[in-house]
Design an enzyme around this catalytic site. Structure first.
Site, short mmCIF file in Angstrom:
data_model
loop_
_atom_site.label_atom_id
_atom_site.label_comp_id
_atom_site.label_asym_id
_atom_site.label_seq_id
_atom_site.Cartn_x
_atom_site.Cartn_y
_atom_site.Cartn_z
N VAL A 92 -3.76 0.41 -7.12
CA VAL A 92 -2.73 0.09 -8.11
C VAL A 92 -2.66 1.18 -9.18
O VAL A 92 -3.68 1.59 -9.73
CB VAL A 92 -3.03 -1.27 -8.78
CG1 VAL A 92 -1.97 -1.60 -9.83
CG2 VAL A 92 -3.12 -2.37 -7.74
N CYS A 93 -1.45 1.63 -9.47
CA CYS A 93 -1.20 2.62 -10.52
C CYS A 93 -0.65 1.86 -11.73
O CYS A 93 0.50 1.45 -11.74
CB CYS A 93 -0.20 3.66 -10.02
SG CYS A 93 0.23 4.89 -11.25
#
Length: 157
Positions: A92-93
């Site tokens: 996840v960014c």
């Protein structure tokens, strides 16, 4: 694991068990000796009601570094999701998961998971991590929403 890390993760677990958002789960994995591995957690985040993500329960792993809470955990969707802010690896960014951006040691597991849930339906277009999802989100919202709804069905609990 450092005593600060262990103490914090034990406290996080206790708080989570006492009070967590409806539909979510978060628990330490089992270690090879059958005990709890506080450094690695299995997590589930439900899609928000009234969004294309509704109906899905999205599975993640959270890997906490030895330096937690000074450094953030790494959160990965398993399997990886079709989303502009999820790398093809599933990572996840999100700014609050980045040491150089929004991470603060006071951020809790609950806040991280609620932040990821918000990100699902409200991608950060300024920080794309997946070309296909980003391009479709920008150029063909109808097709993007269709793909997300199919993904929600695939991830139904």
């Amino acid at each position: 694991m450092s005593s600060l890390c262990k103490t914090r993760l034990q406290e996080e677990r206790k708080q989570w068990r006492r009070d967590h958002p409806f539909g979510f789960y978060a628990k330490p994995c089992k270690s090879s000796d059958g005990g709890l591995d506080l450094m690695n957690w299995k997590v589930g985040i439900p899609g928000k009601p009234k969004t294309s993500w509704e109906g899905g329960l999205y599975k993640l792993t959270m890997a906490f570094p030895e330096e937690y809470p000074t450094r953030p955990p790494k959160c990965r969707f398993t399997p990886p999701l079709f989303h502009p802010n999820v790398y093809p690896s599933g990572t996840v960014c999100l700014s609050i998961l980045n040491e150089e951006e929004g991470w603060k040691p006071a951020i809790t597991i609950k806040q991280i998971l609620l932040g990821i849930q918000d990100l699902l339906d409200d991608p950060n277009i300024a920080s794309p991590a997946q070309t296909e999802a980003y391009t479709m989100f920008k150029k063909d919202k109808v097709e993007y929403e269709k793909r997300v709804r199919a993904q929600a069905r695939e991830n139904a609990p």
